[in-house]
Each structure stands twice: as structure tokens, then as C-alpha cells.
Motif scaffolding. Structure first.
Motif, PDB file in Angstrom:
ATOM      1  N   ARG A  97       0.816  -1.212   0.000  1.00 32.95           N
ATOM      2  CA  ARG A  97       0.000   0.000   0.000  1.00 32.95           C
ATOM      3  C   ARG A  97       0.857   1.273   0.000  1.00 32.95           C
ATOM      4  NH1 ARG A  97      -3.443  -2.591   4.313  1.00 32.95           N
ATOM      5  NH2 ARG A  97      -5.194  -3.532   3.201  1.00 32.95           N
ATOM      6  N   TYR A  98       2.143   1.119   0.309  1.00 31.69           N
ATOM      7  CA  TYR A  98       3.013   2.286   0.460  1.00 31.69           C
ATOM      8  C   TYR A  98       4.268   2.123  -0.388  1.00 31.69           C
ATOM      9  CZ  TYR A  98       0.072   2.642   4.600  1.00 31.69           C
ATOM     10  OH  TYR A  98      -1.004   2.693   5.439  1.00 31.69           O
ATOM     11  N   ARG A  99       4.647   3.177  -1.062  1.00 35.65           N
ATOM     12  CA  ARG A  99       5.923   3.177  -1.772  1.00 35.65           C
ATOM     13  C   ARG A  99       7.040   2.925  -0.755  1.00 35.65           C
ATOM     14  NH1 ARG A  99       7.139   5.541  -6.667  1.00 35.65           N
ATOM     15  NH2 ARG A  99       5.116   6.620  -6.634  1.00 35.65           N
ATOM     16  N   ASP A 100       7.920   1.992  -1.055  1.00 35.24           N
ATOM     17  CA  ASP A 100       9.011   1.626  -0.140  1.00 35.24           C
ATOM     18  C   ASP A 100       8.500   1.098   1.195  1.00 35.24           C
ATOM     19  OD1 ASP A 100      10.997   2.376  -1.980  1.00 35.24           O
ATOM     20  OD2 ASP A 100      10.966   4.451  -1.302  1.00 35.24           O
ATOM     21  N   GLY A 101       7.289   0.528   1.186  1.00 39.97           N
ATOM     22  CA  GLY A 101       6.725   0.023   2.438  1.00 39.97           C
ATOM     23  C   GLY A 101       7.611  -1.012   3.106  1.00 39.97           C
ATOM     24  N   ALA A 102       8.211  -1.906   2.313  1.00 37.86           N
ATOM     25  CA  ALA A 102       9.071  -2.936   2.893  1.00 37.86           C
ATOM     26  C   ALA A 102      10.328  -2.332   3.489  1.00 37.86           C
ATOM     27  CB  ALA A 102       9.438  -3.980   1.829  1.00 37.86           C
ATOM     28  N   LYS A 103      10.861  -1.293   2.860  1.00 38.41           N
ATOM     29  CA  LYS A 103      12.054  -0.635   3.394  1.00 38.41           C
ATOM     30  C   LYS A 103      11.752   0.077   4.707  1.00 38.41           C
ATOM     31  CE  LYS A 103      14.574   0.172  -0.929  1.00 38.41           C
ATOM     32  NZ  LYS A 103      15.158   1.209  -1.819  1.00 38.41           N
ATOM     33  N   VAL A 104      10.553   0.621   4.837  1.00 34.88           N
ATOM     34  CA  VAL A 104      10.171   1.263   6.097  1.00 34.88           C
ATOM     35  C   VAL A 104      10.157   0.233   7.223  1.00 34.88           C
ATOM     36  CG1 VAL A 104       8.301   2.430   7.333  1.00 34.88           C
ATOM     37  CG2 VAL A 104       8.868   3.121   5.002  1.00 34.88           C
ATOM     38  N   PHE A 105       9.625  -0.954   6.932  1.00 34.52           N
ATOM     39  CA  PHE A 105       9.574  -2.017   7.936  1.00 34.52           C
ATOM     40  C   PHE A 105      10.962  -2.524   8.308  1.00 34.52           C
ATOM     41  CE2 PHE A 105       5.717  -4.607   9.236  1.00 34.52           C
ATOM     42  CZ  PHE A 105       4.861  -3.523   9.232  1.00 34.52           C
ATOM     43  N   SER A 106      11.858  -2.612   7.326  1.00 38.39           N
ATOM     44  CA  SER A 106      13.182  -3.212   7.553  1.00 38.39           C
ATOM     45  C   SER A 106      13.969  -2.400   8.571  1.00 38.39           C
ATOM     46  CB  SER A 106      13.966  -3.287   6.242  1.00 38.39           C
ATOM     47  OG  SER A 106      13.338  -4.131   5.313  1.00 38.39           O
ATOM     48  N   GLY A 107      14.341  -3.028   9.663  1.00 40.95           N
ATOM     49  CA  GLY A 107      15.160  -2.356  10.664  1.00 40.95           C
ATOM     50  C   GLY A 107      14.399  -1.448  11.605  1.00 40.95           C
ATOM     51  N   PHE A 145      10.766 -12.940   7.088  1.00 42.97           N
ATOM     52  CA  PHE A 145      11.912 -12.427   6.342  1.00 42.97           C
ATOM     53  C   PHE A 145      11.761 -12.688   4.848  1.00 42.97           C
ATOM     54  CE2 PHE A 145      14.660 -13.109  10.347  1.00 42.97           C
ATOM     55  CZ  PHE A 145      14.301 -11.860  10.833  1.00 42.97           C
ATOM     56  N   PHE A 146      11.188 -13.837   4.484  1.00 46.14           N
ATOM     57  CA  PHE A 146      10.926 -14.096   3.069  1.00 46.14           C
ATOM     58  C   PHE A 146      10.002 -13.024   2.513  1.00 46.14           C
ATOM     59  CE2 PHE A 146       7.717 -15.607   0.075  1.00 46.14           C
ATOM     60  CZ  PHE A 146       8.524 -15.818  -1.042  1.00 46.14           C
ATOM     61  N   THR A 147       8.913 -12.745   3.224  1.00 46.49           N
ATOM     62  CA  THR A 147       7.940 -11.764   2.746  1.00 46.49           C
ATOM     63  C   THR A 147       8.570 -10.388   2.627  1.00 46.49           C
ATOM     64  OG1 THR A 147       6.134 -13.015   3.744  1.00 46.49           O
ATOM     65  CG2 THR A 147       5.690 -10.716   3.204  1.00 46.49           C
ATOM     66  N   LEU A 148       9.314  -9.979   3.642  1.00 46.54           N
ATOM     67  CA  LEU A 148       9.941  -8.661   3.628  1.00 46.54           C
ATOM     68  C   LEU A 148      10.935  -8.547   2.468  1.00 46.54           C
ATOM     69  CD1 LEU A 148       9.628  -6.197   5.478  1.00 46.54           C
ATOM     70  CD2 LEU A 148      11.631  -6.977   6.738  1.00 46.54           C
ATOM     71  N   GLY A 149      11.744  -9.573   2.277  1.00 46.70           N
ATOM     72  CA  GLY A 149      12.707  -9.545   1.191  1.00 46.70           C
ATOM     73  C   GLY A 149      12.041  -9.578  -0.171  1.00 46.70           C
ATOM     74  N   PHE A 150      11.006 -10.401  -0.308  1.00 50.02           N
ATOM     75  CA  PHE A 150      10.293 -10.489  -1.583  1.00 50.02           C
ATOM     76  C   PHE A 150       9.698  -9.136  -1.960  1.00 50.02           C
ATOM     77  CE2 PHE A 150       6.842 -11.202  -4.476  1.00 50.02           C
ATOM     78  CZ  PHE A 150       7.234 -12.266  -5.272  1.00 50.02           C
ATOM     79  N   VAL A 151       9.030  -8.495  -1.004  1.00 53.90           N
ATOM     80  CA  VAL A 151       8.375  -7.223  -1.309  1.00 53.90           C
ATOM     81  C   VAL A 151       9.404  -6.126  -1.557  1.00 53.90           C
ATOM     82  CG1 VAL A 151       6.751  -5.480  -0.493  1.00 53.90           C
ATOM     83  CG2 VAL A 151       6.303  -7.883  -0.041  1.00 53.90           C
ATOM     84  N   THR A 152      10.536  -6.170  -0.869  1.00 52.62           N
ATOM     85  CA  THR A 152      11.592  -5.192  -1.137  1.00 52.62           C
ATOM     86  C   THR A 152      12.018  -5.279  -2.595  1.00 52.62           C
ATOM     87  OG1 THR A 152      12.418  -5.270   1.140  1.00 52.62           O
ATOM     88  CG2 THR A 152      13.932  -4.469  -0.543  1.00 52.62           C
TER      89      THR A 152
END
Length: 220
Positions: A97-107, A145-152
Motif C-alpha cells: 500500500r506504500y511506496r518503499d513500504g518494505a524498506k520502512v519495515f526493515s530495521g 523475512f521471506f515476505t519482507l525480502g520479496f516485497v523489497t
């Protein structure tokens, strides 16, 4: 003399504005200055709530998580495989739903303890199915981690649904890699049909967890 708190600004308003701007500016373009301008306040007013950009990202990730889990309760008797599938499908939907949403979550570090409600439910369900607690932790984090990496990676090609970055034309890539026919053909699976790719990959992860820990469906 200490800076006085702006009466125009509260923390929730700042986070909501930041999430809205994220879709326009992306993570790299999202600055405290840009947020302050959108809110019509001076940048120092934001420092009452956030010491730095990372603290803001922590709150943004927490709010994204709140929105994701607001209507995402899972039945307590759901088989653990279906639980992992459903939870990670919901996570991907929320991140997209958000541009760079996965990057926001990471870390980012969730604030408060709200996140622990769903975490406790997942761990309780897996341990009830026969996992040890360390196994349950590893199972849930591996799928996460799979989901986060995939969406990134997905958002690196398609920042928002329906938007595609230049340089990821599959046919053009195949022409460049004509001397490497398998690699050329692989582009169709690597850079399109992300829904199908995610579903297949997530099921591979869940099947691997089941094979590794030998906890069958319906075990309790």
C-alpha cells in the motif's frame, strides 16, 4: 530559550502525513523538512515527537502494522500452515500500500506492545501444534523475512501497483541476454507475475518448515 510545542501538531497527525507523503516522495525523499512543510509547521516542531528520522520510521512502521492487524484476526484453531500463509499474505498486502513500504519495515522497531498480541497468538498456535518455542520463533521469522525480502525486490521493480521502473522490460532483457538462453527466459518469472511468485515462494517456505521440523498439518 526552549522551543515551544506547536499547537498545530500532534504525533498521530505527523505519522499520518508521513505515510501519505511516502507514496509521493519515496523513502529517500521523505525528510522531516518535507513533512513539516506539508503540515505547515517549522521543522523543529517535529523534534518534540521524533529525535531523528529513524524514530519517525519506527512510528510509521507501527502505524502500518496497526492498520494491517485491525481487521486481520485469525481463528485460533487455524492449522499452523494456513496461519503462516494468511499472516504473510496480509503483511505483503499492507506493505504494497506504500511506496518503499518494505524498506520502512526493515530495521524499524515497533513502539509500544501492540505487536505482541499477534505475536503471542502465532507462537501459542505453533507450540500447541508441536513446535518447540525456538522452532516456532524460527518458523515465523523465516516466513516474515521471506515476505519482507520479496516485497523489497518487488517494489524495486514496481514501486506501487501499476507503476513500473524503467529498465525492467522483460523482452528487452531477453534480447540482451540472448547468449544465455536460460537466464533470458528466467526474466519472465523474475520480473513479472509477482502475485504468483510470492504465493509459490511462501508455500515453499512453509513446506520447508514442515519438512524440517516434521510437524504435520493438524498436529496438536
Amino acid at each position: 530559550m526552549a522551543t515551544r510545542r506547536s499547537p498545530k501538531l500532534d504525533k498521530k497527525q505527523a505519522v499520518e502525513t508521513s505515510l501519505r507523503l511516502l507514496n509521493d516522495l519515496g523513502l529517500d525523499g521523505l525528510s522531516l523538512r518535507a513533512i513539516a512543510k506539508e503540515l505547515d509547521v517549522q521543522a523543529p516542531a517535529l523534534y518534540w515527537h521524533f529525535k531523528n528520522k529513524q524514530e519517525l520510521l519506527d512510528e510509521m512502521a507501527t502505524e502500518m502494522y496497526r492498520r494491517m492487524t485491525a481487521d486481520a484476526a485469525l481463528p485460533p484453531d487455524l492449522p499452523w500452515q494456513d496461519r503462516l500463509l494468511a499472516a504473510n499474505r496480509a503483511l505483503r498486502t499492507a506493505l504494497l500500500r506504500y511506496r518503499d513500504g518494505a524498506k520502512v519495515f526493515s530495521g524499524s522497531r515497533f513502539t509500544g506492545t501492540e505487536y505482541a498480541t499477534q505475536m503471542e497468538e502465532h507462537l501459542r498456535a505453533l507450540t500447541a501444534a508441536g513446535f518447540t518455542l525456538p522452532q516456532a520463533v524460527r518458523a515465523t521469522t523465516t516466513a516474515y523475512f521471506f515476505t519482507l525480502g520479496f516485497v523489497t525486490e518487488e517494489q524495486g521493480v514496481e514501486p506501487l501497483p501499476g507503476e513500473r521502473r524503467e529498465g525492467y522490460d522483460v523482452a528487452e532483457r531477453a534480447e540482451r541476454l540472448a547468449e544465455f538462453p536460460l537466464s533470458a527466459e528466467a526474466g519472465a518469472d523474475l520480473f513479472q507475475d509477482y502475485d504468483q511468485g510470492f504465493e509459490e515462494g511462501l508455500r515453499l517456505v512453509v513446506a520447508g518448515i514442515e519438512a524440517r521440523y516434521a510437524v504435520p498439518r493438524g498436529a496438536a
